[in-house]
Motif scaffolding. Structure first.
Motif, PDB file in Angstrom:
ATOM      1  N   LEU A  53       0.736  -0.775  -0.280  1.00 22.91           N
ATOM      2  CA  LEU A  53       0.362  -0.185   0.338  1.00 22.91           C
ATOM      3  C   LEU A  53       1.153   1.519   0.333  1.00 22.91           C
ATOM      4  O   LEU A  53       0.906   2.447  -0.269  1.00 22.91           O
ATOM      5  N   TYR A  54       1.652   1.108   0.925  1.00 19.51           N
ATOM      6  CA  TYR A  54       2.761   2.257   1.066  1.00 19.51           C
ATOM      7  C   TYR A  54       3.380   2.691  -0.594  1.00 19.51           C
ATOM      8  O   TYR A  54       3.470   3.440  -0.771  1.00 19.51           O
ATOM      9  N   TYR A  55       4.405   1.868  -0.699  1.00 16.27           N
ATOM     10  CA  TYR A  55       4.504   1.485  -2.261  1.00 16.27           C
ATOM     11  C   TYR A  55       3.651   2.513  -3.390  1.00 16.27           C
ATOM     12  O   TYR A  55       3.552   3.089  -4.706  1.00 16.27           O
ATOM     13  N   GLU A  56       2.455   1.844  -2.904  1.00 15.69           N
ATOM     14  CA  GLU A  56       1.396   2.263  -4.536  1.00 15.69           C
ATOM     15  C   GLU A  56       0.954   4.042  -4.128  1.00 15.69           C
ATOM     16  O   GLU A  56       1.409   4.099  -5.138  1.00 15.69           O
ATOM     17  N   ARG A  57       0.763   4.085  -3.004  1.00 18.98           N
ATOM     18  CA  ARG A  57       0.663   4.777  -2.110  1.00 18.98           C
ATOM     19  C   ARG A  57       1.771   6.393  -2.891  1.00 18.98           C
ATOM     20  O   ARG A  57       1.749   7.581  -2.975  1.00 18.98           O
ATOM     21  N   VAL A  58       2.862   6.337  -2.126  1.00 17.59           N
ATOM     22  CA  VAL A  58       3.950   6.531  -2.286  1.00 17.59           C
ATOM     23  C   VAL A  58       4.980   7.263  -3.670  1.00 17.59           C
ATOM     24  O   VAL A  58       4.733   8.434  -4.089  1.00 17.59           O
ATOM     25  N   MET A  59       4.714   6.084  -4.314  1.00 17.28           N
ATOM     26  CA  MET A  59       4.466   6.157  -6.063  1.00 17.28           C
ATOM     27  C   MET A  59       3.974   7.298  -6.389  1.00 17.28           C
ATOM     28  O   MET A  59       4.424   7.695  -7.158  1.00 17.28           O
ATOM     29  N   ARG A  60       2.755   7.116  -6.183  1.00 19.81           N
ATOM     30  CA  ARG A  60       2.217   8.274  -7.186  1.00 19.81           C
ATOM     31  C   ARG A  60       1.606   9.332  -6.856  1.00 19.81           C
ATOM     32  O   ARG A  60       2.099  10.337  -7.143  1.00 19.81           O
ATOM     33  N   GLU A  61       1.763   9.618  -4.981  1.00 17.59           N
ATOM     34  CA  GLU A  61       0.934  11.163  -4.427  1.00 17.59           C
ATOM     35  C   GLU A  61       3.144  11.299  -4.136  1.00 17.59           C
ATOM     36  O   GLU A  61       2.617  12.873  -4.032  1.00 17.59           O
ATOM     37  N   VAL A  62       3.573  10.699  -4.034  1.00 16.85           N
ATOM     38  CA  VAL A  62       4.559  12.107  -3.777  1.00 16.85           C
ATOM     39  C   VAL A  62       5.351  11.826  -4.885  1.00 16.85           C
ATOM     40  O   VAL A  62       6.239  13.309  -5.284  1.00 16.85           O
ATOM     41  N   TYR A  63       5.849  11.082  -5.581  1.00 24.27           N
ATOM     42  CA  TYR A  63       6.926  11.180  -7.077  1.00 24.27           C
ATOM     43  C   TYR A  63       6.245  11.499  -8.753  1.00 24.27           C
ATOM     44  O   TYR A  63       6.823  11.886  -9.276  1.00 24.27           O
ATOM     45  N   GLY A  64       4.804  11.061  -7.895  1.00 23.43           N
ATOM     46  CA  GLY A  64       4.444  11.503  -9.463  1.00 23.43           C
ATOM     47  C   GLY A  64       4.513  10.177 -10.554  1.00 23.43           C
ATOM     48  O   GLY A  64       3.830  10.058 -12.052  1.00 23.43           O
ATOM     49  N   TYR A  65       4.901   8.542  -9.627  1.00 18.34           N
ATOM     50  CA  TYR A  65       4.647   7.805 -10.916  1.00 18.34           C
ATOM     51  C   TYR A  65       4.007   6.623 -10.947  1.00 18.34           C
ATOM     52  O   TYR A  65       3.354   6.584  -9.672  1.00 18.34           O
ATOM     53  N   ASP A  66       4.118   5.758 -11.810  1.00 18.39           N
ATOM     54  CA  ASP A  66       2.786   4.793 -11.913  1.00 18.39           C
ATOM     55  C   ASP A  66       3.646   3.593 -11.096  1.00 18.39           C
ATOM     56  O   ASP A  66       4.357   3.351 -11.879  1.00 18.39           O
ATOM     57  N   PRO A  67       3.264   3.215 -10.236  1.00 16.33           N
ATOM     58  CA  PRO A  67       3.899   1.730  -9.404  1.00 16.33           C
ATOM     59  C   PRO A  67       4.169   0.874 -10.209  1.00 16.33           C
ATOM     60  O   PRO A  67       5.552   0.474  -9.846  1.00 16.33           O
ATOM     61  N   HIS A  68       2.720   0.471 -10.961  1.00 14.17           N
ATOM     62  CA  HIS A  68       3.105  -0.578 -11.545  1.00 14.17           C
ATOM     63  C   HIS A  68       4.591  -0.462 -13.161  1.00 14.17           C
ATOM     64  O   HIS A  68       4.753  -1.486 -13.572  1.00 14.17           O
ATOM     65  N   THR A  69       4.927   0.205 -13.415  1.00 12.18           N
ATOM     66  CA  THR A  69       5.169   0.515 -14.743  1.00 12.18           C
ATOM     67  C   THR A  69       6.003   1.319 -14.539  1.00 12.18           C
ATOM     68  O   THR A  69       7.335   0.827 -15.483  1.00 12.18           O
ATOM     69  N   GLY A  70       6.697   2.061 -13.760  1.00 14.89           N
ATOM     70  CA  GLY A  70       8.043   3.027 -12.796  1.00 14.89           C
ATOM     71  C   GLY A  70       7.620   4.516 -13.827  1.00 14.89           C
ATOM     72  O   GLY A  70       8.737   5.123 -13.996  1.00 14.89           O
TER      73      GLY A  70
END
Lengths: 148, 83
Positions: free
Chosen positions: A121-138
């Motif tokens: 969950l952390y990875y999913e939200r942080v990648m999207r909300e903090v860094y603006g990356y799609d967590p699945h494709t990068g």
């Protein structure tokens, strides 16, 4: 303030002199690692359900091998402040849980499954909300590939 | 020439085997393979099932692997994005 204290507990460095003012009015300004870590922790603290009144929680990925869970609360009977810091370390053999007082053990079963779910969950939200990356494709959010 | 290579040399090229014969060959092979499994004694069958289960587990990332991968990605992203 609390986050600085948690970091100084973990790193052993005095972080009181470091400014943590978040540049909310300047969204395009690059943030420091510590500022990013603090943003991550704000998301991490929400992953384990509602925080009881009077409690303070931090949960974040500290580096490439360490996750930190910090909890602080006031004992209702004694009124004394209680804290607990749990470190989860990634080892070849598994995930080592390190508690204060040199207590440590490799976690398994439900505890390991819960930590795995929390990091997902952390990875999913942080990648999207903090860094603006799609967590699945990068890929950066909004690009054609990240929508597929 | 060895017996095996003689045998192989008599096989027609794959493209000229009619599909019906090909299907028959496949069916025979499947039946033969099923017979082999049935002929295994229980201990062998158990070992074989264990090996197959183990191979399946070994190819799936464990909780530890998933956590390790996320930690690496997050740390690398943070360092990349930091001022």
């Amino acid at each position: 303030m609390m986050f600085k204290k948690v970091l100084s507990l973990i790193t052993g460095e005095d972080t009181t002199a470091v400014s943590f003012t978040m540049p909310k009015d300047r969204p395009f300004k690059k943030r420091t690692e510590r500022e990013l870590l603090q943003l991550e922790s704000e998301i991490g603290a929400q992953l384990f359900g509602p925080i009881p009144p009077g409690h303070h929680r931090e949960f974040f990925c500290f580096d490439d091998k360490t996750w930190i869970w910090y909890e602080e609360w006031k004992d209702p009977k004694t009124g004394r402040r209680q804290t607990t810091t749990t470190r989860y370390e990634v080892h070849e053999k598994g995930i080592l849980k390190v508690l204060e007082g040199a207590r440590y053990a490799f976690i398994e079963g439900e505890e390991l499954a819960n930590l795995e779910a929390a990091t997902a969950l952390y990875y999913e939200r942080v990648m999207r909300e903090v860094y603006g990356y799609d967590p699945h494709t990068g890929l950066p959010l909004g690009t054609a590939h990240s929508l597929s | 020439m060895s017996e095996l290579s003689q045998e192989v040399s008599y096989l027609p090229p794959r493209e000229i085997i009619p599909s019906a014969i090909e299907g028959e060959v496949a069916r025979d092979a499947q039946q033969e393979s099923s017979k082999k499994i049935i002929n295994l004694d229980p201990a062998q069958a158990l070992q074989r099932a264990d090996r197959e289960r183990l191979a399946k587990i070994e190819h799936q990332p464990t909780a530890r692997d998933l956590i390790a991968q996320r930690s690496l990605n997050l740390y690398a992203t943070r360092r990349h994005e930091a001022a």
